[in-house]
Design an enzyme around this catalytic site. Structure first.
Site, PDB file in Angstrom:
ATOM      1  N   THR A 127      25.282  53.880  29.273  1.00 41.28           N
ATOM      2  CA  THR A 127      24.726  54.832  28.316  1.00 41.28           C
ATOM      3  C   THR A 127      24.382  56.090  29.112  1.00 41.28           C
ATOM      4  O   THR A 127      23.461  56.092  29.922  1.00 41.28           O
ATOM      5  CB  THR A 127      23.456  54.282  27.635  1.00 41.28           C
ATOM      6  OG1 THR A 127      23.772  53.046  27.003  1.00 41.28           O
ATOM      7  CG2 THR A 127      22.939  55.251  26.594  1.00 41.28           C
ATOM      8  N   LYS A 131      25.969  56.254  20.215  1.00 42.99           N
ATOM      9  CA  LYS A 131      24.897  55.448  20.833  1.00 42.99           C
ATOM     10  C   LYS A 131      23.545  56.144  20.636  1.00 42.99           C
ATOM     11  O   LYS A 131      22.518  55.501  20.409  1.00 42.99           O
ATOM     12  CB  LYS A 131      25.211  55.247  22.321  1.00 42.99           C
ATOM     13  CG  LYS A 131      24.121  54.566  23.123  1.00 42.99           C
ATOM     14  CD  LYS A 131      24.032  53.067  22.888  1.00 42.99           C
ATOM     15  CE  LYS A 131      22.868  52.484  23.679  1.00 42.99           C
ATOM     16  NZ  LYS A 131      22.795  51.041  23.604  1.00 42.99           N
ATOM     17  N   LYS A 143      15.157  56.565  29.130  1.00 42.27           N
ATOM     18  CA  LYS A 143      16.341  57.278  29.630  1.00 42.27           C
ATOM     19  C   LYS A 143      17.243  57.690  28.464  1.00 42.27           C
ATOM     20  O   LYS A 143      17.689  58.828  28.366  1.00 42.27           O
ATOM     21  CB  LYS A 143      17.078  56.362  30.616  1.00 42.27           C
ATOM     22  CG  LYS A 143      18.305  56.929  31.283  1.00 42.27           C
ATOM     23  CD  LYS A 143      19.610  56.453  30.711  1.00 42.27           C
ATOM     24  CE  LYS A 143      19.796  54.956  30.781  1.00 42.27           C
ATOM     25  NZ  LYS A 143      21.065  54.521  30.172  1.00 42.27           N
TER      26      LYS A 143
HETATM   27  N1  NAP Z   1      20.188  45.888  29.426  1.00 44.96           N
HETATM   28  C1  NAP Z   1      20.441  46.127  28.140  1.00 44.96           C
HETATM   29  O1  NAP Z   1      19.955  45.422  27.246  1.00 44.96           O
HETATM   30  C2  NAP Z   1      21.374  47.264  27.759  1.00 44.96           C
HETATM   31  C3  NAP Z   1      21.830  47.334  26.439  1.00 44.96           C
HETATM   32  C4  NAP Z   1      22.692  48.362  26.079  1.00 44.96           C
HETATM   33  C5  NAP Z   1      23.052  49.320  27.012  1.00 44.96           C
HETATM   34  N2  NAP Z   1      22.583  49.234  28.300  1.00 44.96           N
HETATM   35  C6  NAP Z   1      23.003  50.280  29.260  1.00 44.96           C
HETATM   36  O2  NAP Z   1      23.934  49.688  30.155  1.00 44.96           O
HETATM   37  C7  NAP Z   1      23.772  50.297  31.446  1.00 44.96           C
HETATM   38  C8  NAP Z   1      23.491  49.204  32.466  1.00 44.96           C
HETATM   39  O3  NAP Z   1      22.334  48.490  32.089  1.00 44.96           O
HETATM   40  P1  NAP Z   1      21.889  47.145  32.843  1.00 44.96           P
HETATM   41  O4  NAP Z   1      20.799  46.564  32.022  1.00 44.96           O
HETATM   42  O5  NAP Z   1      23.080  46.336  33.185  1.00 44.96           O
HETATM   43  O6  NAP Z   1      21.269  47.776  34.171  1.00 44.96           O
HETATM   44  P2  NAP Z   1      21.017  47.096  35.589  1.00 44.96           P
HETATM   45  O7  NAP Z   1      20.837  45.625  35.470  1.00 44.96           O
HETATM   46  O8  NAP Z   1      19.948  47.902  36.259  1.00 44.96           O
HETATM   47  O9  NAP Z   1      22.404  47.336  36.353  1.00 44.96           O
HETATM   48  C9  NAP Z   1      22.822  48.617  36.734  1.00 44.96           C
HETATM   49  C10 NAP Z   1      24.043  48.461  37.597  1.00 44.96           C
HETATM   50  O10 NAP Z   1      24.484  49.756  38.027  1.00 44.96           O
HETATM   51  C11 NAP Z   1      24.536  49.775  39.459  1.00 44.96           C
HETATM   52  N3  NAP Z   1      24.213  51.130  39.930  1.00 44.96           N
HETATM   53  C12 NAP Z   1      23.144  51.875  39.557  1.00 44.96           C
HETATM   54  N4  NAP Z   1      23.177  53.056  40.186  1.00 44.96           N
HETATM   55  C13 NAP Z   1      24.276  53.064  40.950  1.00 44.96           C
HETATM   56  C14 NAP Z   1      24.856  53.999  41.837  1.00 44.96           C
HETATM   57  N5  NAP Z   1      24.285  55.210  42.029  1.00 44.96           N
HETATM   58  N6  NAP Z   1      25.978  53.662  42.485  1.00 44.96           N
HETATM   59  C15 NAP Z   1      26.562  52.457  42.273  1.00 44.96           C
HETATM   60  N7  NAP Z   1      26.073  51.514  41.460  1.00 44.96           N
HETATM   61  C16 NAP Z   1      24.932  51.815  40.810  1.00 44.96           C
HETATM   62  C17 NAP Z   1      23.539  48.737  39.909  1.00 44.96           C
HETATM   63  O11 NAP Z   1      23.798  48.319  41.229  1.00 44.96           O
HETATM   64  P3  NAP Z   1      22.702  47.489  42.056  1.00 44.96           P
HETATM   65  O12 NAP Z   1      22.979  46.045  41.748  1.00 44.96           O
HETATM   66  O13 NAP Z   1      22.950  47.836  43.467  1.00 44.96           O
HETATM   67  O14 NAP Z   1      21.341  47.949  41.571  1.00 44.96           O
HETATM   68  C18 NAP Z   1      23.795  47.649  38.865  1.00 44.96           C
HETATM   69  O15 NAP Z   1      24.981  46.944  39.162  1.00 44.96           O
HETATM   70  C19 NAP Z   1      22.643  51.333  31.310  1.00 44.96           C
HETATM   71  O16 NAP Z   1      23.198  52.590  31.076  1.00 44.96           O
HETATM   72  C20 NAP Z   1      21.874  50.832  30.102  1.00 44.96           C
HETATM   73  O17 NAP Z   1      21.193  51.879  29.437  1.00 44.96           O
HETATM   74  C21 NAP Z   1      21.755  48.228  28.691  1.00 44.96           C
END
Ligand code: NAP
Length: 289
Positions: free
Chosen positions: A97, A172, A240
């Site tokens: 997102t 979104k 965010k």
């Molecule tokens: N969680 C939900 O329920 C949900 C629902 C809908 C949409 N989303 C969206 O989906 C996205 C991911 O969410 P998530 O919950 O999966 O987050 P998360 O668990 O924090 O995972 C984020 C991922 O991105 C990687 N990352 C972050 N910054 C980076 C960088 N600068 N370079 C390389 N890798 C990087 C992280 O690596 P590391 O492992 O090294 O930290 C991790 O693999 C977000 O945009 C969120 O808003 C989430």
């Protein structure tokens, strides 16, 4: 079966990439924290790459699901980013997102390299990713969409092309405006009913079949009453998303007064220590008042 890459094995990306491997595709993964990628390969097979560029080399479709705009920029056009090694005719599908502006920028940059970029944010949360039933809203080229859709379908139950680059992210934002308002409405309703001495679980059951019903009421109403906020989409992530949404509204001159107000309420929940709790924690500021 396709050669694909998946960048970002977080809460969402890890199971999404798992569904692609389970369907028989050859998946190469990259994760900034290598241990997560090692765990993924142990569990699903496939290959691990040391950089996004190495993961993307030879892939027909590259997927990503990282955090915010700077993270997406880093893994695509940053040093050792995926765009460096992607060949002409390949597709980049981003499930982060992020802002619509960045989606448009990356789509334009990708086009100069002969790559199609699709912005494809998701809704449905961790359980939607794990169960392969996400909703995916896509912006970009129709031909690339048709090629990518059967792969996205491995972890989604609804995949919709919304229009040109950025349209997935804009959709979104529409989703997040709706969800925040429903969550805040429910928080106020529960807090009001409890103060009035109602049996609020009974009250929710009573109204659940009428006009007040919602996914949020049915899935989070009773846990809000119980003060349980340890599942679903985190307040930090919602802030965010609302930051991005409010910036987009400001650029287009749209009045999002209510969204700004609720964003302030989410900030209060962060101050109460609820940043990692799910967004139903909105009720905390009302119940501690
Ligand atoms: N969680 C939900 O329920 C949900 C629902 C809908 C949409 N989303 C969206 O989906 C996205 C991911 O969410 P998530 O919950 O999966 O987050 P998360 O668990 O924090 O995972 C984020 C991922 O991105 C990687 N990352 C972050 N910054 C980076 C960088 N600068 N370079 C390389 N890798 C990087 C992280 O690596 P590391 O492992 O090294 O930290 C991790 O693999 C977000 O945009 C969120 O808003 C989430």
């Amino acid at each position: 079966m396709a050669n694909v890459a998946f960048i970002g094995l977080g809460v969402m990306g890890y199971p999404m990439a798992g569904h692609l491997a389970h369907a028989g595709h050859n998946v190469t993964v990259y994760n900034r924290t290598r241990a997560k990628a090692e765990r993924w390969v142990d569990q699903h097979g496939g290959r691990l790459a040391a950089t996004p560029a190495r993961a993307a080399a030879g892939a027909e479709i590259v997927f990503s699901c990282v955090g915010d705009d700077p993270d997406l920029r880093a893994v695509t056009v940053g040093p050792s980013g995926a765009f460096e090694t992607m060949s002409r005719g390949t597709i980049y599908v981003d499930h982060t997102t992020a802002s619509a502006q960045l989606a448009r920028e990356l789509a334009a940059d990708a086009a100069t390299r002969g790559i199609s970029f699709l912005d494809a944010p998701v809704s449905g949360g961790q359980s939607g990713a794990e169960n392969g039933v996400l909703t995916v809203m896509v912006g970009g080229d129709a031909q690339a969409f048709e090629r990518a859709k059967p792969l996205i379908a491995h972890f989604a139950r609804a995949v919709t092309l919304m229009g040109p680059a950025g349209s997935g992210q804009l959709t979104k934002m529409v989703n997040q405006i709706c969800v925040s308002a429903v969550a805040q409405g429910l928080a106020e309703a529960i807090s009001f009913g409890l103060r009035a001495g109602l049996d609020m679980k009974l009250a929710l059951d009573a109204i659940a079949q009428g006009a007040a019903t919602s996914w949020f009421l049915q899935n989070r109403g009773k846990t809000m009453i119980d003060g349980k906020f340890d599942f679903g989409f985190a307040v930090d992530w919602m802030r965010k998303d609302l930051r991005i949404t409010i910036a987009e509204a400001s650029a287009s001159g749209t009045d999002v007064t209510m969204t700004k107000l609720i964003d302030g309420f989410f900030a209060e929940v962060q101050q109460l220590g609820g940043g990692r709790q799910d967004i139903s924690a909105l009720i905390r500021r009302l119940r501690t008042a």
